[in-house]
Design an enzyme around this catalytic site. Structure first.
Site, PDB file in Angstrom:
ATOM      1  N   SER A 170       8.461  10.565  -0.167  1.00 43.81           N
ATOM      2  CA  SER A 170       7.511   9.471   0.020  1.00 43.81           C
ATOM      3  C   SER A 170       7.345   9.068   1.490  1.00 43.81           C
ATOM      4  O   SER A 170       6.691   8.075   1.789  1.00 43.81           O
ATOM      5  CB  SER A 170       7.942   8.255  -0.808  1.00 43.81           C
ATOM      6  OG  SER A 170       9.256   7.909  -0.510  1.00 43.81           O
ATOM      7  N   THR A 193       8.457   3.493   0.551  1.00 44.45           N
ATOM      8  CA  THR A 193       8.270   3.354   1.990  1.00 44.45           C
ATOM      9  C   THR A 193       9.618   3.074   2.610  1.00 44.45           C
ATOM     10  O   THR A 193      10.398   2.318   2.033  1.00 44.45           O
ATOM     11  CB  THR A 193       7.357   2.134   2.281  1.00 44.45           C
ATOM     12  OG1 THR A 193       6.076   2.378   1.713  1.00 44.45           O
ATOM     13  CG2 THR A 193       7.217   1.854   3.762  1.00 44.45           C
ATOM     14  N   THR A 214       5.381   5.749   5.637  1.00 45.36           N
ATOM     15  CA  THR A 214       5.222   6.181   4.244  1.00 45.36           C
ATOM     16  C   THR A 214       4.130   7.243   4.105  1.00 45.36           C
ATOM     17  O   THR A 214       3.236   7.321   4.945  1.00 45.36           O
ATOM     18  CB  THR A 214       4.837   4.960   3.360  1.00 45.36           C
ATOM     19  OG1 THR A 214       4.845   5.347   1.988  1.00 45.36           O
ATOM     20  CG2 THR A 214       3.476   4.416   3.709  1.00 45.36           C
ATOM     21  N   ARG A 254      -7.338   6.735   1.283  1.00 44.49           N
ATOM     22  CA  ARG A 254      -6.705   5.460   0.927  1.00 44.49           C
ATOM     23  C   ARG A 254      -5.617   5.101   1.948  1.00 44.49           C
ATOM     24  O   ARG A 254      -4.815   5.926   2.352  1.00 44.49           O
ATOM     25  CB  ARG A 254      -6.089   5.569  -0.463  1.00 44.49           C
ATOM     26  CG  ARG A 254      -5.405   4.272  -0.968  1.00 44.49           C
ATOM     27  CD  ARG A 254      -3.927   4.276  -0.713  1.00 44.49           C
ATOM     28  NE  ARG A 254      -3.229   3.140  -1.326  1.00 44.49           N
ATOM     29  CZ  ARG A 254      -1.951   2.860  -1.128  1.00 44.49           C
ATOM     30  NH1 ARG A 254      -1.220   3.615  -0.335  1.00 44.49           N
ATOM     31  NH2 ARG A 254      -1.386   1.821  -1.700  1.00 44.49           N
ATOM     32  N   VAL A 255      -5.644   3.868   2.376  1.00 43.26           N
ATOM     33  CA  VAL A 255      -4.596   3.368   3.272  1.00 43.26           C
ATOM     34  C   VAL A 255      -3.904   2.221   2.546  1.00 43.26           C
ATOM     35  O   VAL A 255      -4.561   1.382   1.933  1.00 43.26           O
ATOM     36  CB  VAL A 255      -5.216   2.889   4.604  1.00 43.26           C
ATOM     37  CG1 VAL A 255      -4.193   2.147   5.443  1.00 43.26           C
ATOM     38  CG2 VAL A 255      -5.786   4.068   5.382  1.00 43.26           C
ATOM     39  N   GLY A 256      -2.593   2.200   2.611  1.00 45.04           N
ATOM     40  CA  GLY A 256      -1.835   1.151   1.913  1.00 45.04           C
ATOM     41  C   GLY A 256      -1.524  -0.026   2.801  1.00 45.04           C
ATOM     42  O   GLY A 256      -2.166  -0.254   3.837  1.00 45.04           O
ATOM     43  N   ASP A 257      -0.526  -0.770   2.407  1.00 45.65           N
ATOM     44  CA  ASP A 257      -0.141  -1.969   3.147  1.00 45.65           C
ATOM     45  C   ASP A 257       0.652  -1.659   4.415  1.00 45.65           C
ATOM     46  O   ASP A 257       0.671  -2.446   5.364  1.00 45.65           O
ATOM     47  CB  ASP A 257       0.734  -2.871   2.258  1.00 45.65           C
ATOM     48  CG  ASP A 257       1.997  -2.143   1.780  1.00 45.65           C
ATOM     49  OD1 ASP A 257       1.875  -0.991   1.310  1.00 45.65           O
ATOM     50  OD2 ASP A 257       3.103  -2.700   1.899  1.00 45.65           O
ATOM     51  N   THR A 313       7.769  -2.718   0.293  1.00 48.51           N
ATOM     52  CA  THR A 313       7.572  -1.424  -0.342  1.00 48.51           C
ATOM     53  C   THR A 313       7.002  -1.671  -1.733  1.00 48.51           C
ATOM     54  O   THR A 313       7.146  -2.749  -2.283  1.00 48.51           O
ATOM     55  CB  THR A 313       8.888  -0.627  -0.424  1.00 48.51           C
ATOM     56  OG1 THR A 313       8.619   0.639  -1.038  1.00 48.51           O
ATOM     57  CG2 THR A 313       9.954  -1.348  -1.225  1.00 48.51           C
ATOM     58  N   GLY A 314       6.332  -0.654  -2.248  1.00 51.00           N
ATOM     59  CA  GLY A 314       5.728  -0.803  -3.569  1.00 51.00           C
ATOM     60  C   GLY A 314       4.222  -0.686  -3.489  1.00 51.00           C
ATOM     61  O   GLY A 314       3.684  -0.261  -2.466  1.00 51.00           O
TER      62      GLY A 314
END
Ligand code: ASP
Length: 326
Positions: A84, A187, A205, A215-218, A238-239
């Site tokens: 990950s 992450t 991550t 897609r981009v995460g937090d 994380t999550g």
């Protein structure tokens, strides 16, 4: 042996931390007390203990918290069995590995990269964005171009094992329908305090496996996946990043510490905020880790299963986080 993310968390963490499973007992888990000595490195997921240990080595050698956390996070990014983060990270629905990372120092400087391809150590690119540009965030092709121009080399990040996992998923999901799957993400978020009592934070991550391309995460969003305020403390997340972004989670944790909450209480507050809107969603998991300037630390997650790693002068250990929904 193929090490899955969960195995990595369970076995890798415990072995490298020298811990037996029964040491994860409630009596030694919920750290709220100040640690002895001020140097500290703490990170999301027990499987990252080699990262907190590397960061601590740097802190011990008198390096600052920013360099220490970068070195620590690079350990996870370089590890092909960590599916990950970095090299070996699971790809998006098109089979492309895209990475997100961010970093922040004690002066409030920040740098991040989103959806970067072909560069194994996005944490170092994020650091360079912070140091060499007037910007905070670079994404996609621009982030990669910047990295290549600054001496990073392009590498294939898709390992044979991650490619096979993607192919199996693709066979079962020929139309590539993205589904939230609690098992396919994580992450590394690492916070460190150095011997000048300066705090820095960083996260890295490959995001949610099988995500839509782009897609981009937090994680690269300052204030969502990570935030540091050298006066009060820092937090990492994380999550499922969409839920963290919508509540600007890490900023919220730090602001609650500013209001006087302990790191533990602040993490709990931010998880409860998410739970308000995600009550019926059992597919997701969110975890926060936070520290304050006194070296107190805390962690909290939505559901069971979140662990974190801590290295100080006194000890290096994996801890199980408390969680909201029993
Ligand atoms: N927060 C990451 C993301 O949404 C994934 C994770 O930490 O599980 O990209």
């Amino acid at each position: 042996m193929k090490i899955t993310r969960r195995d990595f968390v369970k076995t890798g963490a415990l072995v490298s931390g020298g811990l037996m499973a029964n040491q994860l007992s409630p009596s030694n888990i919920f750290g709220r007390q100040p640690v002895d000595g001020k140097l500290i490195a703490v990170a999301t997921w027990g499987g990252t203990i080699k990262s907190t240990e590397k960061a601590f080595e740097y802190l011990k050698a008198g390096k600052n918290s920013l360099d220490a956390l970068e070195a620590g996070i690079r350990v996870a990014e370089d590890d092909p069995t960590n599916t990950s983060v970095g090299y070996g990270g699971l790809p998006d629905e098109d089979g492309i590995v895209t990475l997100d990372a961010s970093i922040m120092d004690w002066n409030g400087n920040a740098g991040s990269v989103g959806c970067i391809e072909g560069i194994k150590n996005p944490i170092s690119v994020a650091k360079l964005v912070m140091h060499r540009t007037k910007h905070v965030m670079l994404v996609g092709g621009g982030a990669k171009k910047f990295a290549l121009e600054n001496g990073f080399k392009e590498e294939n990040l898709l390992t044979e094992s991650s490619r096979k996992t993607w192919e199996e998923w693709r066979k079962k999901n020929p139309h590539g329908v993205y589904r939230v799957d609690e098992k396919n993400h994580d992450t590394i978020g690492l916070l460190a305090i150095d011997n000048s009592n300066n705090l820095s934070g960083g996260v890295s991550t490959s995001g949610m496996a099988w995500k839509l391309h782009g897609r981009v995460g937090d994680s690269p969003i300052i204030g969502a996946g990570m935030f540091v305020d050298n006066e009060f403390g820092g937090a990492v997340a994380t999550g499922n990043g969409e839920f963290v972004m919508r509540t600007v989670g890490s900023f919220l944790v730090v602001e609650k510490m500013r209001d006087g909450l302990s790191p533990q209480e602040a993490c709990e507050y931010a998880i409860k905020r998410i739970y308000k809107t995600a009550k019926n969603n059992r597919d997701i998991q969110i975890g926060y880790v936070a520290i304050n300037k006194k070296g107190e630390y805390g962690a909290f997650s939505l559901y069971d299963g979140f662990t974190y790693a801590l290295t100080t002068e006194k000890e290096s250990k994996v801890m199980k986080s408390e969680f909201l929904v029993k």
